[in-house]
Design a protein around this motif. Structure first.
Motif, mmCIF file in Angstrom:
data_model
loop_
_atom_site.group_PDB
_atom_site.id
_atom_site.type_symbol
_atom_site.label_atom_id
_atom_site.label_comp_id
_atom_site.label_asym_id
_atom_site.label_seq_id
_atom_site.Cartn_x
_atom_site.Cartn_y
_atom_site.Cartn_z
ATOM 1 N N VAL A 100 -120.898 -58.762 -67.202
ATOM 2 C CA VAL A 100 -119.666 -58.094 -66.787
ATOM 3 C C VAL A 100 -119.997 -56.994 -65.780
ATOM 4 O O VAL A 100 -120.914 -56.201 -65.990
ATOM 5 C CB VAL A 100 -118.937 -57.495 -68.006
ATOM 6 N N TRP A 144 -114.892 -54.146 -63.865
ATOM 7 C CA TRP A 144 -114.005 -54.859 -64.793
ATOM 8 C C TRP A 144 -113.387 -53.884 -65.793
ATOM 9 O O TRP A 144 -112.311 -54.122 -66.314
ATOM 10 C CB TRP A 144 -114.785 -55.970 -65.490
ATOM 11 N N ARG A 167 -111.025 -54.199 -69.415
ATOM 12 C CA ARG A 167 -110.273 -55.455 -69.514
ATOM 13 C C ARG A 167 -110.955 -56.378 -70.526
ATOM 14 O O ARG A 167 -112.158 -56.252 -70.777
ATOM 15 C CB ARG A 167 -110.184 -56.120 -68.145
ATOM 16 N N TRP A 186 -112.752 -62.254 -68.764
ATOM 17 C CA TRP A 186 -113.900 -62.312 -67.858
ATOM 18 C C TRP A 186 -114.626 -63.649 -68.020
ATOM 19 O O TRP A 186 -114.922 -64.332 -67.038
ATOM 20 C CB TRP A 186 -114.862 -61.159 -68.135
#
Length: 150
Positions: A65, A69, A72, A77
């Motif tokens: 990740v 990001w 979230r 993802w």
């Protein structure tokens, strides 16, 4: 799911939640869409489809990740990372399947994709996971399509 040193007996990741749990607990994972480790690992390199140049590792997509990001959902993802290249079996070869691997980045390919070496196969990604990823993406506001260039 248990990882396996023997790619001929590779485990199968059976759900998007199982994949999400793996991503939460481990760094350095990639997904590769190909015929599998049996085809890729005897000579672990990819070829540039346009020029035919041999590349110094397997072309794969990172699953770690990115900071941007934020908070979230990791599930979204994971779904995105699978969904983006889900068109490959349709445009390359119907036998192409996604599989998870751990490896070391050796450089970047012509599409800026990581080229991975020192590959340890982790498991096949079941078609059910791709279906779940598609459903997850369809629930997103402003959903996008896979990166099919054709």
């Amino acid at each position: 799911m248990k990882g396996s040193q023997d790619w001929r007996q590779m485990a199968v990741i059976g759900s998007l939640d199982e994949l999400t749990d793996l991503l939460a607990s481990r760094q350095g994972l990639y997904v590769r869409w190909s015929l599998g480790p049996h085809a890729d690992l005897p000579v672990p390199s990819s070829r540039d489809a346009l020029t035919g140049v041999e590349l110094p590792g397997l072309s794969a997509n990172p699953l770690d990740v990115e900071e941007w990001w934020g908070e979230r959902p990791l599930r979204t993802w994971a779904a995105r990372r699978l969904y983006d290249y889900s068109h490959l079996p349709h445009v390359k070869d119907g036998r192409v399947r996604p599989w998870l691997l751990h490896g070391t980045e050796a450089g970047r390919g012509p599409d800026n994709e990581p080229l991975v070496r020192d590959v340890l196969p982790i498991g096949w990604v079941d078609q059910a996971v791709i279906t779940e990823a598609e459903e997850e993406i369809e629930q997103q506001q402003g959903a996008w399509g896979p990166l099919d260039r054709h």
